[in-house]
Design a protein around this motif. Sequence first.
Motif, short mmCIF file in Angstrom:
data_model
loop_
_atom_site.label_atom_id
_atom_site.label_comp_id
_atom_site.label_asym_id
_atom_site.label_seq_id
_atom_site.Cartn_x
_atom_site.Cartn_y
_atom_site.Cartn_z
N GLU A 556 -7.21 -24.90 -75.75
CA GLU A 556 -7.17 -23.35 -75.99
C GLU A 556 -5.56 -23.17 -75.99
OE1 GLU A 556 -9.52 -20.91 -73.85
OE2 GLU A 556 -11.14 -22.47 -73.73
N PHE A 557 -4.81 -24.27 -75.37
CA PHE A 557 -3.33 -23.65 -75.64
C PHE A 557 -2.86 -23.54 -76.74
CE2 PHE A 557 -3.35 -25.87 -70.97
CZ PHE A 557 -3.54 -24.53 -70.40
N GLU A 558 -3.42 -24.22 -77.78
CA GLU A 558 -2.73 -24.05 -79.02
C GLU A 558 -2.56 -22.92 -79.44
OE1 GLU A 558 -2.42 -26.96 -81.16
OE2 GLU A 558 -3.32 -28.00 -79.30
N THR A 559 -3.04 -21.68 -79.36
CA THR A 559 -2.48 -20.44 -79.70
C THR A 559 -1.71 -19.92 -78.43
OG1 THR A 559 -4.85 -19.55 -78.93
CG2 THR A 559 -4.53 -19.61 -81.29
N LYS A 560 -0.60 -19.13 -78.58
CA LYS A 560 0.32 -18.92 -77.81
C LYS A 560 -0.37 -17.86 -77.00
CE LYS A 560 3.99 -21.37 -79.58
NZ LYS A 560 4.73 -21.35 -80.96
N GLU A 561 -0.82 -16.90 -77.73
CA GLU A 561 -1.47 -15.93 -77.01
C GLU A 561 -2.19 -15.94 -75.76
OE1 GLU A 561 0.52 -14.08 -79.21
OE2 GLU A 561 -0.24 -15.28 -80.16
N ASP A 562 -2.60 -17.32 -75.71
CA ASP A 562 -3.55 -17.75 -74.75
C ASP A 562 -3.04 -17.79 -73.44
OD1 ASP A 562 -5.98 -17.34 -75.85
OD2 ASP A 562 -6.17 -19.36 -76.69
N ILE A 563 -1.82 -17.71 -73.37
CA ILE A 563 -1.05 -18.26 -72.19
C ILE A 563 -1.76 -17.31 -71.01
CG2 ILE A 563 1.13 -18.98 -73.00
CD1 ILE A 563 2.38 -16.85 -71.18
N TYR A 564 -2.24 -16.22 -71.35
CA TYR A 564 -2.68 -15.35 -69.88
C TYR A 564 -4.22 -15.50 -69.87
CZ TYR A 564 1.75 -13.04 -70.85
OH TYR A 564 2.85 -12.57 -70.81
N GLN A 565 -4.84 -16.19 -70.61
CA GLN A 565 -6.26 -16.74 -70.38
C GLN A 565 -6.41 -18.00 -69.75
OE1 GLN A 565 -6.39 -15.04 -73.72
NE2 GLN A 565 -7.05 -13.39 -72.03
N ASN A 566 -5.32 -18.82 -69.73
CA ASN A 566 -5.29 -20.03 -69.01
C ASN A 566 -4.35 -20.15 -67.99
OD1 ASN A 566 -6.66 -21.50 -71.12
ND2 ASN A 566 -5.18 -20.67 -72.36
N ARG A 567 -4.70 -21.38 -67.29
CA ARG A 567 -3.77 -21.44 -66.06
C ARG A 567 -3.65 -23.26 -66.24
NH1 ARG A 567 -2.90 -17.12 -66.44
NH2 ARG A 567 -2.62 -15.55 -64.85
N GLY A 568 -2.75 -23.71 -65.67
CA GLY A 568 -2.47 -25.16 -65.76
C GLY A 568 -2.48 -26.02 -64.52
N GLY A 569 -2.62 -27.16 -64.83
CA GLY A 569 -2.54 -27.95 -63.57
C GLY A 569 -4.05 -28.58 -63.22
N ARG A 570 -4.44 -29.57 -62.65
CA ARG A 570 -5.79 -30.06 -62.61
C ARG A 570 -6.52 -29.20 -61.39
NH1 ARG A 570 -5.84 -34.86 -60.25
NH2 ARG A 570 -3.74 -35.08 -60.08
N THR A 571 -7.80 -28.76 -61.57
CA THR A 571 -8.32 -27.83 -60.64
C THR A 571 -9.01 -28.93 -59.65
OG1 THR A 571 -10.20 -27.78 -62.20
CG2 THR A 571 -9.05 -25.71 -61.37
N LEU A 572 -8.66 -28.75 -58.35
CA LEU A 572 -9.36 -29.86 -57.44
C LEU A 572 -9.89 -28.96 -56.14
CD1 LEU A 572 -7.34 -32.96 -56.34
CD2 LEU A 572 -9.38 -32.90 -57.27
N ASP A 573 -10.78 -29.49 -55.44
CA ASP A 573 -11.33 -28.61 -54.68
C ASP A 573 -10.53 -29.24 -53.21
OD1 ASP A 573 -12.89 -26.40 -54.73
OD2 ASP A 573 -14.44 -27.79 -55.25
N ILE A 574 -9.92 -28.56 -52.30
CA ILE A 574 -9.29 -29.36 -51.37
C ILE A 574 -9.76 -28.79 -50.30
CG2 ILE A 574 -6.97 -29.34 -50.20
CD1 ILE A 574 -5.63 -29.80 -52.65
#
Length: 574
Positions: A556-574
Amino acid sequence: MLNKNKDLLTRTEQIRLHKTTRRSFILNNAFIKHLSDLFKARFSYIYIPTWEENRLEDILKKISTTKEIIKTERDLYTWTSTKGLIKKGEKNELVSNTKDPMKALSFIEKYENPSVFMLKDFHVFFGYNNSQPDPNVIRRLRDLSPVIKNGNSPKNIVFTSPVVCLPIELQKDMTILEFDLPAYEDIMKVLNDIIDQNKDTGKIKFEINDYVKERLVKAAQGLTLQEAENAFARAMAHDGCLNIKDVKVIFEEKQQIIRKTGILEFINTELNMDDVGGLENLKRWLTKRNKSWQDKAKKYSIPAPKGVLITGVPGCGKSLVAKSISSMWQLPLLRLDMGRIFQGIVGSSEENMRKAISTAEAVAPSILWIDEIEKGFSGSGGRGDSGTSARIFGTFLTWMQEKKKPVFVVATANNINALPSEFLRKGRFDEIFFVDIPTQREREAILLVHLVKRLKNKDILGDFKISKNFVEKLASITEGFTGAELEQIVISALFEGFSEERNIRPDDFLKAVKDTIPLSETMKENILSIRSWANLRAVSATSKEDRKDYSDNIEEFETKEDIYQNRGGRTLDI
Ligand SMILES: Nc1ncnc2c1ncn2[C@@H]1O[C@H](COP(=O)(O)OP(=O)(O)OP(=O)(O)O)[C@@H](O)[C@H]1O
Ligand SMILES: [Mg+2]
């Protein structure tokens, strides 16, 4: 005031003068073994950088006169430019006419007994601090090395000075040996001695037990024996009493020493994790590692944590977290200024790096914070300066990999592309975290931190309340704002009220939001690029719950507008 100080000094002196016997130190066995092995293997020249000449001399005396350690016992001589050679023993015998280094070396060459020569401050002939090296001394030493090695009786020369300075001509002949600062037991002995010698005088009150002693000694770790002794003496003199409160006095002494190195800075901060909004994953990870350098962790055979690399979008709390770890873990925080390492104002870059590492180790357990690490280490393939940066980088990585002392490294970086890949290999940092622009729930937390912090005075509040509703609303209209920008919104709103000398109103915040164009608007490309880097290599500092309304789908990062719908980094439960 002046009189008081004078009085204090006299009392400090008195306390010290009460020592009647010269101590025998508890000696560092690993070091003795290493050094005596070098002696036995006939290493001609050994260089031991240290400020602690006396402690080193004691160790040399012990080695050279103990048959079980050295097999062939040896004579011990010291040399200084002011006295020349002195044969150490019951009475110290001066060897006349040996102040001149060339004459001293001639004496050493001709000396026929098994012997150890401790030459103090020869670095002044080696071109220390851009001074002119003495070519004759250097040449003489090169000639002498094989003579000593192949002579009939074993002979070793130990060079010692506070800093390492070695001319290239002697590098192959010289072995450099690190001399650790005094161990816990050494300092405990100093403390016990000083207590013994003063307890019967009736002048000092002792409120101590084993716990207090342990705390005092731990606070003094990182000091030389002399410095520790001075610190204890001062602690007693300053109020005529030695008790738990003196931990603070000793700690101040230690800060002073660190300040003197000029490369590290002692950070005193009140900040703690409650000042950080969001980043729950990172906080949990850090909480789990709290106290893992303590004795009780040994039961679990847990290795002391090496460090953490925190990367991410500027202004989202990387430096803030680094500072807060100190109070969470109750450990001293030292900031390493990479710029200063390279400036070479204080010494050579390599020397600076070595010094920074050994100081951090000396005050261990400690946290070493390297802010914006990429500025120091990027392009370490060679900065055009004959690979200095590559060498320093190498020194640092090796230390990271092999360090035994509990120094926790917190490195922060914005531009991860600039970091060499060796840096990110497993075994260096325990984890790499990515700090993205805050999610809705994180913005709520950050806004709350700053609202509560700044809106303390009831007089300016009027009808305004920091309600859940209000915070949620404010967070919902600030998508894309960084933590620093959210803080700025609160400040701008306060200015509205202040400039008109009235109470704060909700509109003030809305206006501030309207007037702000968040950095993320202009940094879309950048954010996309570091996110795709982070998705492969880093763990999200944001917890799963806090990012549940956001996608972590790379496509979904393909479309630049999406920077607000996404977040980066692997999700891990710590
Ligand atoms: N998560 C957060 N919680 C509370 N305050 C924050 C947060 N993030 C940023 N801030 C506020 O913004 C200020 C700047 O943040 P900080 O210096 O930690 O950012 P950074 O990520 O280190 O940025 P840079 O990359 O520019 O160094 C902080 O001192 C703090 O007041
Ligand atoms: Mg920062």
